[in-house]
Design an enzyme around this catalytic site. Structure first.
Site, PDB file in Angstrom:
ATOM      1  N   ASP A   1       3.114   0.942  -2.742  1.00 43.52           N
ATOM      2  CA  ASP A   1       2.411   2.198  -2.991  1.00 43.52           C
ATOM      3  C   ASP A   1       2.433   3.081  -1.742  1.00 43.52           C
ATOM      4  O   ASP A   1       2.629   4.299  -1.832  1.00 43.52           O
ATOM      5  CB  ASP A   1       0.968   1.921  -3.408  1.00 43.52           C
ATOM      6  CG  ASP A   1       0.895   0.966  -4.579  1.00 43.52           C
ATOM      7  OD1 ASP A   1       1.466   1.284  -5.629  1.00 43.52           O
ATOM      8  OD2 ASP A   1       0.289  -0.107  -4.440  1.00 43.52           O
TER       9      ASP A   1
ATOM     10  N   HIS B   1      -4.038  -2.290  -6.425  1.00 48.42           N
ATOM     11  CA  HIS B   1      -2.661  -1.937  -6.792  1.00 48.42           C
ATOM     12  C   HIS B   1      -2.638  -1.727  -8.308  1.00 48.42           C
ATOM     13  O   HIS B   1      -2.225  -2.586  -9.084  1.00 48.42           O
ATOM     14  CB  HIS B   1      -1.692  -3.039  -6.379  1.00 48.42           C
ATOM     15  CG  HIS B   1      -0.287  -2.800  -6.851  1.00 48.42           C
ATOM     16  ND1 HIS B   1       0.458  -1.718  -6.455  1.00 48.42           N
ATOM     17  CD2 HIS B   1       0.501  -3.499  -7.710  1.00 48.42           C
ATOM     18  CE1 HIS B   1       1.648  -1.756  -7.039  1.00 48.42           C
ATOM     19  NE2 HIS B   1       1.689  -2.830  -7.813  1.00 48.42           N
TER      20      HIS B   1
END
Length: 332
Positions: free
Chosen positions: A159, A187
């Protein structure tokens, strides 16, 4: 050269491992002078495929790779390992809810936690890649009580890399000119990609990313949503979840954990929360961390504005709910 270290990769016959194993073996993670022995774990059904992976590793003729141990037995896979990439899990498919994923995978990480506890080195560094990574890492740590909880981390580096790339593209800069982008929380689609502390190098100067972009609306809407939904977007495009980029992120995460971060720079890692920044304790929450001598430390003293507060609270709530669900599934 030093003595070889043992490194385990689970889900070793899978797509992420196919990219990751070469990076590890050739020295991208542990350095050009660190020989290693790879332990490859997968399920019995995948042993034939894994045999082909072992052949390919041999055919790469990599000087640092001193041995390969393919197995479907966790006791063999985790024996004396110094680093563990827990990649193997049921992958997320299009339309799949996170609770479905949690139910399928949390039992896997209970078993692997128990195996790490019995067989791995007590200073083993564990990176959970298999989703839902944060809660899988928490469960894994709970079932490995003899290993410090700070040795269990979840991967939000993918990410971070995605966020860094979006800012670089927006400004027309090389991605290496962007640093200190933060991923807070889970996440998942509740994660908070935060550019408010990011810096960029442009025209020989260092600027805050927000000052260079000059568009707070983009930073709080399009940027955040693009990073949050990137995994789903990749699945929609290739009909499979991210593999090459996930492998690169796993290598980045473990390399920085072993080698440290540059002064003034930080990276995002899912770690067991101590309540910093008003986050819930005892969940695996992604924070900005600095790393020195193999030890991570949450970066303190960053300003959290009202928008950020709302985002941190939302992702923290999801992690608490996941933890409750996970405990219910395994009956802990």
């Amino acid at each position: 050269m030093s003595e070889p270290i043992r490194v385990v990769v689970t889900g070793a016959a899978g797509q992420i491992a196919y990219s990751l194993l070469y990076m590890i073996a050739k020295g991208d993670v542990f350095g050009p002078n660190q020989p290693l022995i790879l332990h490859l774990l997968d399920i019995p059904l995948m042993m034939g495929v894994l045999e082909g992976v072992v052949m390919e590793l041999a055919d790469c003729a990599i000087p640092l790779l001193r041995g390969v141990v393919p197995t479907d037995d966790p006791a063999v896979a985790f024996k004396d390992v110094s680093a563990a990439f827990l990649v193997g899990s049921m992958p997320r498919k299009q339309g799949m809810e996170r609770k479905d994923l949690l139910s399928a995978n949390v039992r896997i990480f209970k078993v692997q936690g128990e195996a790490l506890d019995k067989h791995a080195k007590k200073d083993v560094r564990v990176l959970v890649v298999g989703n839902p990574a944060n809660t899988n890492a928490l469960i894994c740590s709970k079932y490995a009580p003899s290993i410090p909880s700070e040795n269990f981390t979840a991967m939000t580096r993918l990410d971070q890399n995605r966020a860094q790339a979006q800012i670089a593209a927006r400004l027309g800069l090389p991605v290496g000119n962007v640093s200190n982008v933060i991923i807070w929380g889970n996440h998942s689609s509740t994660q908070y990609p935060d550019a408010s502390h990011a810096v960029v190098q442009t025209d020989g100067k260092q600027l805050k990313a927000s000052d260079a972009i000059k568009d707070d609306n983009w930073l709080r809407s399009v940027f955040v949503e693009t990073v949050q939904k990137r995994g789903a977007t990749v699945i929609a495009a290739r009909q499979m979840s991210s593999a090459m980029s996930a492998a690169k992120a796993a290598a980045d995460h473990m390399r920085d954990w072993f080698n440290g971060t540059a002064p003034g720079q930080f990276v995002s890692m899912g770690v067991v929360s101590d309540g910093s920044y008003g986050t819930p304790k005892d969940v695996v929450f992604s924070f900005p961390v600095s790393i020195k001598n193999g030890k991570w430390e949450i970066v303190q003293g960053l300003t959290i504005d009202d928008f950020s507060r709302k985002m941190l609270d939302a992702t923290g709530k999801e992690l608490e709910e996941e933890k409750t669900d996970a405990v219910g599934i395994i009956g802990a």
